[in-house]
Design a protein around this motif. Structure first.
Motif, PDB file in Angstrom:
ATOM      1  N   THR A  11      -5.375  28.238 -29.676  1.00 58.38           N
ATOM      2  CA  THR A  11      -6.480  27.468 -29.116  1.00 58.38           C
ATOM      3  C   THR A  11      -7.438  27.029 -30.211  1.00 58.38           C
ATOM      4  O   THR A  11      -7.919  25.897 -30.221  1.00 58.38           O
ATOM      5  N   LEU A  24     -13.399  28.092 -23.817  1.00 61.38           N
ATOM      6  CA  LEU A  24     -12.146  27.903 -23.090  1.00 61.38           C
ATOM      7  C   LEU A  24     -11.516  29.227 -22.669  1.00 61.38           C
ATOM      8  O   LEU A  24     -10.924  29.332 -21.586  1.00 61.38           O
ATOM      9  N   ASN A  26     -13.157  32.131 -22.348  1.00 55.32           N
ATOM     10  CA  ASN A  26     -14.149  33.022 -21.725  1.00 55.32           C
ATOM     11  C   ASN A  26     -14.425  34.268 -22.571  1.00 55.32           C
ATOM     12  O   ASN A  26     -14.521  35.388 -22.054  1.00 55.32           O
ATOM     13  N   THR A  89      -0.887  26.501 -12.551  1.00 56.41           N
ATOM     14  CA  THR A  89      -1.923  26.824 -13.537  1.00 56.41           C
ATOM     15  C   THR A  89      -1.359  26.600 -14.938  1.00 56.41           C
ATOM     16  O   THR A  89      -0.195  26.245 -15.097  1.00 56.41           O
ATOM     17  N   THR A  91      -2.119  25.450 -19.292  1.00 54.83           N
ATOM     18  CA  THR A  91      -2.813  24.519 -20.184  1.00 54.83           C
ATOM     19  C   THR A  91      -1.841  23.447 -20.661  1.00 54.83           C
ATOM     20  O   THR A  91      -0.693  23.738 -20.974  1.00 54.83           O
ATOM     21  N   ARG A 113      -7.300  16.147 -12.052  1.00 55.51           N
ATOM     22  CA  ARG A 113      -8.226  17.240 -11.744  1.00 55.51           C
ATOM     23  C   ARG A 113      -8.367  17.430 -10.237  1.00 55.51           C
ATOM     24  O   ARG A 113      -8.525  18.549  -9.749  1.00 55.51           O
ATOM     25  N   ASP A 118      -6.739  23.951 -11.246  1.00 57.32           N
ATOM     26  CA  ASP A 118      -6.551  25.187 -12.005  1.00 57.32           C
ATOM     27  C   ASP A 118      -5.796  24.978 -13.318  1.00 57.32           C
ATOM     28  O   ASP A 118      -5.578  25.931 -14.065  1.00 57.32           O
ATOM     29  N   ARG A 120      -5.745  23.533 -17.062  1.00 62.65           N
ATOM     30  CA  ARG A 120      -6.702  23.171 -18.104  1.00 62.65           C
ATOM     31  C   ARG A 120      -6.076  22.123 -19.010  1.00 62.65           C
ATOM     32  O   ARG A 120      -4.977  22.314 -19.531  1.00 62.65           O
ATOM     33  N   LEU A 122      -6.348  20.131 -22.500  1.00 62.45           N
ATOM     34  CA  LEU A 122      -6.938  20.230 -23.834  1.00 62.45           C
ATOM     35  C   LEU A 122      -6.581  18.950 -24.574  1.00 62.45           C
ATOM     36  O   LEU A 122      -5.406  18.655 -24.794  1.00 62.45           O
ATOM     37  N   SER A 281       2.809  22.946 -15.156  1.00 67.24           N
ATOM     38  CA  SER A 281       1.575  22.194 -15.396  1.00 67.24           C
ATOM     39  C   SER A 281       1.865  20.893 -16.150  1.00 67.24           C
ATOM     40  O   SER A 281       1.275  19.849 -15.852  1.00 67.24           O
TER      41      SER A 281
END
Length: 301
Positions: A11, A24, A26, A89, A91, A113, A118, A120, A122, A281
């Motif tokens: 990340t 991102l 948390n 879910t 990324t 979205r 759920d 993400r 990037l 995803s």
């Protein structure tokens, strides 16, 4: 070596920011620092350098990133295979050049979205060959390009929409009121263009020289918005995709010149690596992109 450390490193390599990575994932920023330090100690190499607020991968970090990416992809695939239920879910890392990011993709991101809250996204703003390189190095899952149709054995290219180009000037430019133009009218004019690595700049340059123009006087910019504002200010002739000009032409900030540019019509395309495992995803993004962007093309919007 822990999965969470690899995820943090991956990340961080994508965002180039400790604060953005912490947001991102948390975590508090100090946790990011500790995980990276622990990973570097285990590997016995320095993976990144902090230059002010920016993060730059070292050579060792660049070499390690594809392995971290593969491990994380394998873990995500294993989780998906093991799980039979639940919401989509994960990324998805997206790359695109400035024009598509600003003028084509916002509607896609909004629609995605709505359907997949759920997942993400990037985003990595890239240009030219960097986009394809990011796929081949595992640094992006999907990229969007505005180019001639991409043919590559290792990349899948999905056509989204054709895009035409316009040559525009300010309303008070000497050529703005002309109903027709000849090549000599461009003598001593300044052309406001994107960087030399841009494919449509290269094609335009070849096209206008073939039509008899002398060597062009060019001003080079990294930003499409800068090109537009300089054209509005009367500093020269801008060459840009029509999607970036619609509002300015409608409001009268710019005027399109009567010059045939049909020979530099490009296509917006979505690319991904043929050998990459398509996660749920990522499959969802591809599906929504085809639906949203191709439907807009069909409706002429």
């Amino acid at each position: 070596m822990e999965i969470r450390q690899l995820k943090t490193f991956w990340t961080l390599a994508s965002t180039c920011s400790f604060s953005r990575t912490a947001e991102l994932l948390n975590y508090v920023p100090s946790t990011i620092t500790m995980q990276i330090k622990a990973l570097e100690e285990e590997l016995g190499v320095k993976l990144l350098d902090r230059l002010g607020k920016n993060v730059v991968l070292t050579d060792a970090g660049q070499q390690f990133l594809p392995y971290a990416t593969k491990i994380l992809n394998d873990v995500e695939e294993a989780k998906c295979v093991s799980s039979q239920h639940g919401e989509t879910t994960g990324t998805v890392i997206i790359g695109a050049d400035e024009v598509l990011c600003a003028y084509l993709l916002p509607s896609l991101f909004r629609r995605f979205r709505e359907h997949y809250p759920d997942v993400r996204l990037l985003f990595r703003p890239l240009s030219g060959q960097e986009l394809r390189h990011s796929l081949r190095e595992g640094l992006a899952d999907v990229v969007f390009v505005l180019d001639e149709f991409v043919v590559a054995k290792d990349l899948h290219s999905e056509f989204l929409k054709d895009e035409s180009f316009r040559m525009v000037v300010s309303p008070d430019h000497l050529l703005a009121s002309r109903s027709s133009l000849i090549i000599d009218d461009f003598h001593k004019e300044h052309f406001l263009l994107t960087e030399k690595s841009c494919s449509y700049r290269t094609l335009f340059h070849q096209s206008i020289l073939k039509k008899g123009a002398d060597a062009l006087t060019e001003l080079e910019f990294l930003s499409v918005e800068a090109i537009k504002q300089c054209a509005v200010a009367g500093l020269g002739i801008a060459l840009l995709p029509e999607m970036a000009l619609k509002e300015d032409l409608r409001e009268g900030n710019l005027v399109a010149l009567p010059w045939d540019l049909s020979d530099i019509s490009f296509s917006a395309q979505m690319l991904w690596h043929r050998e990459k495992w398509i996660s749920p995803s990522m499959a969802a993004l591809i599906h929504v992109a085809k639906s949203e962007l191709k439907s807009n093309e069909a409706s002429g919007s």
